[in-house]
Design a protein around this motif. Structure first.
Motif, PDB file in Angstrom:
ATOM      1  N   ASP A 260       0.827  -1.206   0.000  1.00 53.17           N
ATOM      2  CA  ASP A 260       0.000   0.000   0.000  1.00 53.17           C
ATOM      3  C   ASP A 260       0.863   1.259   0.000  1.00 53.17           C
ATOM      4  OD1 ASP A 260       0.837  -0.986   2.394  1.00 53.17           O
ATOM      5  OD2 ASP A 260      -0.855  -0.206   3.557  1.00 53.17           O
ATOM      6  N   ILE A 263       2.189   1.852  -3.471  1.00 53.86           N
ATOM      7  CA  ILE A 263       1.177   2.451  -4.340  1.00 53.86           C
ATOM      8  C   ILE A 263       0.945   3.910  -3.963  1.00 53.86           C
ATOM      9  CG2 ILE A 263      -1.286   2.362  -4.896  1.00 53.86           C
ATOM     10  CD1 ILE A 263      -0.992  -0.676  -4.984  1.00 53.86           C
ATOM     11  N   ASP A 264       1.019   4.218  -2.643  1.00 47.75           N
ATOM     12  CA  ASP A 264       0.899   5.610  -2.200  1.00 47.75           C
ATOM     13  C   ASP A 264       1.914   6.502  -2.900  1.00 47.75           C
ATOM     14  OD1 ASP A 264      -1.188   5.229  -0.562  1.00 47.75           O
ATOM     15  OD2 ASP A 264      -0.066   5.199   1.315  1.00 47.75           O
ATOM     16  N   GLN A 291      -4.532  12.567   3.897  1.00 46.76           N
ATOM     17  CA  GLN A 291      -4.501  11.426   4.811  1.00 46.76           C
ATOM     18  C   GLN A 291      -4.688  11.868   6.250  1.00 46.76           C
ATOM     19  OE1 GLN A 291      -0.858   9.378   3.959  1.00 46.76           O
ATOM     20  NE2 GLN A 291      -1.835   7.955   2.533  1.00 46.76           N
ATOM     21  N   ASN A 304     -10.643   6.120   3.168  1.00 46.28           N
ATOM     22  CA  ASN A 304     -10.023   5.514   1.990  1.00 46.28           C
ATOM     23  C   ASN A 304     -10.852   5.772   0.736  1.00 46.28           C
ATOM     24  OD1 ASN A 304      -7.536   4.381   2.297  1.00 46.28           O
ATOM     25  ND2 ASN A 304      -8.308   2.535   3.262  1.00 46.28           N
TER      26      ASN A 304
ATOM     27  N   ILE B 154      -9.237   0.806  -4.549  1.00 53.67           N
ATOM     28  CA  ILE B 154      -9.209   1.363  -3.190  1.00 53.67           C
ATOM     29  C   ILE B 154     -10.635   1.631  -2.713  1.00 53.67           C
ATOM     30  CG2 ILE B 154      -8.535   3.371  -1.814  1.00 53.67           C
ATOM     31  CD1 ILE B 154      -6.045   3.604  -3.543  1.00 53.67           C
ATOM     32  N   ASP B 158     -12.844  -0.401   0.220  1.00 52.61           N
ATOM     33  CA  ASP B 158     -13.401   0.322   1.367  1.00 52.61           C
ATOM     34  C   ASP B 158     -14.909   0.116   1.463  1.00 52.61           C
ATOM     35  OD1 ASP B 158     -12.320   1.816   3.451  1.00 52.61           O
ATOM     36  OD2 ASP B 158     -13.356   3.606   2.724  1.00 52.61           O
ATOM     37  N   VAL B 282      -6.244  -8.181  -3.033  1.00 52.48           N
ATOM     38  CA  VAL B 282      -4.842  -7.917  -3.369  1.00 52.48           C
ATOM     39  C   VAL B 282      -4.118  -9.223  -3.674  1.00 52.48           C
ATOM     40  CG1 VAL B 282      -2.694  -6.909  -2.569  1.00 52.48           C
ATOM     41  CG2 VAL B 282      -4.853  -5.873  -1.905  1.00 52.48           C
TER      42      VAL B 282
END
Lengths: 342, 349
Positions: A260, A263-264, A291, A304, B154, B158, B282
């Protein structure tokens, strides 16, 4: 962010101010004076953190923007530097920790990051486009799992804790203000280096290779060597960011280098824009602010979703990120000044 | 690669056999060894090295059935990604959504097959919607496709968390699929002289069979039907296909429907064999990425080979070197890319 003023006179002046750009001077003064108005939270958690991720995304921008290589392994490279700091320096996890002084640890960590980045690059330059993205994603994931399951070197799931920023010149660099200036200094240095490097012979060659590798090969350039060297340089930047990151967190664990986060970094670089080295920093500020404060806007539950929707909106509206948006608005502003004229 | 290389491959056979024959011989030998390992009664020293025969054969069978599941997910991915050059990093989310839908339908109606059908149908519709509203707007723009689908995954993860919370679900399989199958494989011989045969869950064997049937069906569709011909032509030269009077958008919408539907189908099937939980998206996205990269883009045969390699590596690694088993799959991927960047069955471009 880069405020380029429209010169009134038609005569170009070649003094130092024009060479550096008035926007850069204003930005620099503002950033140096920022601690006067900012609280400790805004100093480290927002500004310092943004700059660390800005440098990380800058290393991606160097690869993707100039070299046309999309990498998701930048956080892995940073993680190697961070782990090196934890292992060679001192930590309180009772595993390894050689206790070397910081001025040996940091060069070693950055060198380790740069060399491993060159290795990753050497593997992935065989591929192109979206394939590069995937193989670097696979390398990042493999490193993550390896760090999580290896206890002898990486101390497994818990990683290393209790890592401190050094104290030298009578300053404890852990404190908010010194740490902010440390991040600012390294960010400015990296930014200037990438800007300078992009106009150097190597930078020009790299961009030419990005645009037409076959022609450059025919002209006698060693395409693979240039690309791998770009990975090496990007590894130095990512390594510096990794050192700052481990000092910032005081700890490093497999979670630091997770998928994650990888990807951020890509999101940060693309939201900001890959056309100019300032883009990653703009993206970092936007994403870190989002964030931090999205929880206040939509509650801890669905933040998210908000981040994902903002990403979707920006990618759909402007392919070049926020820089692209600015590039579209700027002509309108310039038109305004034209109308006011005689 | 070029005309210059061609003579060498046929003239290489100075001594006796061509390179292809040599590889065939190696393959045959390996198959014979594996067959002996599976069917023979093991001597004690072999049991000492490979833990036990039961563990070994179970690892291979688990690897095969997992490969079947991976193939189902990856075949949809390879249709969309390999043939149409549409990068859908939300493919894992399609899998997970299919699994949740299958769970809901199965637990409410009591019919497992209805859940499977719903998983396929709903995801096929979602796939067409994605093709029309996302990929048709971003045609040929790899980076934006990647980012948009990351954004979608994403948001989807969620929202699924909001609806189904963080718990783990298991889709109930019908009675006729429960139970175990006794295989003609002797795992051990008792002191009384009676042989102990291996038993294996029937459902997992059915998953493998379904994967094989669907794989053969897909291959036939692509290589033997008119639609398949159109798809392959559209991949090579879209403008020409369009000029010859075919509605290219309709063809690609069909491919997307099949690809996304397969992900949903695999979600229900996989959710019945294993479990449904956040994070699976994932996992299956990465699995299909690796399978397609190892096997070669756009090739159904390649996806099958890739799924076999990855599934077997994962399960055998789990039994024999649990600490680094996960890394093994990625080693396979890196080695494949180093030797053949286009994948095992991929075409050099």
């Amino acid at each position: 962010m880069s405020l380029t003023t429209v010169a009134d006179g038609a005569v170009p002046q070649q003094n130092w101010l024009d060479k550096i750009g008035a926007g850069h001077v204003i930005l620099a003064v503002a950033l140096v004076l920022y601690p006067l108005v900012a609280s400790d939270f805004f100093l480290t958690q927002i500004a310092g953190y943004s700059m660390i991720f800005g440098v990380l995304a800058l290393s991606l921008m160097l690869l993707a923007g100039y070299g046309g290589m999309l990498s998701l392994a930048q956080i892995t490279v940073a993680g190697i530097a961070a782990y090196a700091v934890a292992i060679l320096g001192s930590n309180n996890s009772n595993v390894l920790g050689f206790g070397w002084p910081w001025w040996t640890v940091v060069p070693f960590a950055v060198a380790a990051a740069a060399v491993s980045s060159a290795l990753i690059g050497w593997i992935s330059v065989r591929t192109e486009g979206i394939y590069t993205l995937m193989i670097t994603l696979a390398i990042a994931t493999a490193t993550f799992y390896f760090a999580q399951q290896n206890y002898a070197i990486f101390n497994g799931h818990s990683g290393y804790a209790g890592i401190h920023a050094p104290v030298f010149w009578g300053i404890d660099w852990r404190n908010p203000k010194p740490f902010y200036y440390l991040c600012l200094g390294l960010a400015a240095l990296s930014y200037a280096a990438v800007l300078y490097g992009s106009r150097s012979t190597f930078g020009m060659t790299l961009q030419a290779i990005r645009d037409n590798p076959r022609r450059m090969r025919a002209l006698g350039y060693h395409v693979t060597a240039h690309k791998v060297f770009a990975w090496f340089l990007a590894g130095i930047l990512a390594g510096l960011a990794g050192v700052l990151l481990v000092w910032f967190n005081g700890r490093v664990s497999p979670g630091t280098i997770g998928v994650d986060v990888a990807i951020d970094i890509l999101i940060i670089a693309v939201i900001g824009g890959l056309r100019h080295p300032i883009g990653p920093f703009v993206g970092a500020i936007v994403v870190i602010l989002m964030q931090t404060f999205a929880i206040d806007i939509v509650g801890a539950e669905r933040f998210n979703t908000l981040i994902g929707l903002v990403l979707l909106a920006i990618v759909f509206v402007s392919p070049d990120g926020i820089l692209g948006l600015w590039g579209r608005i700027k002509p309108h502003l310039a038109q305004g000044s034209l109308r006011a004229g005689p | 690669m070029s005309i210059l290389d061609q003579p060498s491959s046929s003239q290489l056979s100075g001594g006796g056999m061509t390179r292809r024959q040599a590889w065939g011989l190696v393959g045959l030998l390996a198959a014979a060894i594996v067959a002996w390992l599976v069917f023979a009664v093991w001597p004690a020293w072999l049991n000492a090295i490979l833990i036990s025969k039961k563990a070994f054969v179970s690892a291979i069978l688990n690897g095969l059935t997992l490969a079947g599941l991976y193939f189902l997910v990856a075949s949809g991915f390879t249709l969309i990604f390999g043939l149409m050059r549409n990068i859908n990093l939300a493919h894992g989310s399609l899998y997970l959504l299919g699994a949740y839908i299958g769970y809901e339908v199965t637990s409410r109606t009591g019919y497992w097959l209805l859940g499977v059908a719903a998983g396929f149908a709903v995801l096929a519709i979602i796939g067409v919607v994605m093709q029309v509203f996302v990929f048709r707007r971003l045609e040929g723009d790899d980076l934006r496709q990647t980012l948009v689908t990351i954004g979608i995954s994403i948001v989807a993860a969620d929202l699924m968390l909001a609806v189904w919370a963080g718990g783990t679900y298991q889709i109930a399989t019908p009675e006729w699929l429960d139970g175990a199958l006794t295989l003609p494989v002797v795992t051990a011989v008792r002191s009384s002289g009676a042989s102990v045969f291996l038993t294996y869950p029937l459902y997992r064997v059915v998953v493998l069979a379904a994967a094989i049937v669907i794989g053969v069906g897909l291959w036939l569709m692509l290589n033997r039907t008119r639609v398949g011909m159109m798809i392959r032509a559209g991949v090579d030269d879209r403008a020409m296909l369009s000029a010859s009077g075919v509605n290219v958008h309709a063809v690609f919408a069909i491919v997307f429907a099949v690809g996304a539907g397969l992900a949903g189908f695999a979600g229900v099937v996989g959710g019945s064999a294993l479990s449904v939980a956040p994070g699976e998206d994932v996992r299956y996205l990465l699995a299909s990425l690796v399978v397609v990269i190892v096997g070669g883009m756009g090739s159904i045969t390649g996806a099958a080979i890739g799924a076999l390699l990855i599934g077997l590596a994962e399960q055998i690694g789990l039994v024999y070197f649990p600490t680094y088993g996960v890394v093994l799959t990625f080693v396979i991927m890196v080695v494949t890319l180093a030797v053949r960047p286009q994948g095992i069955m991929g075409k050099a471009r």
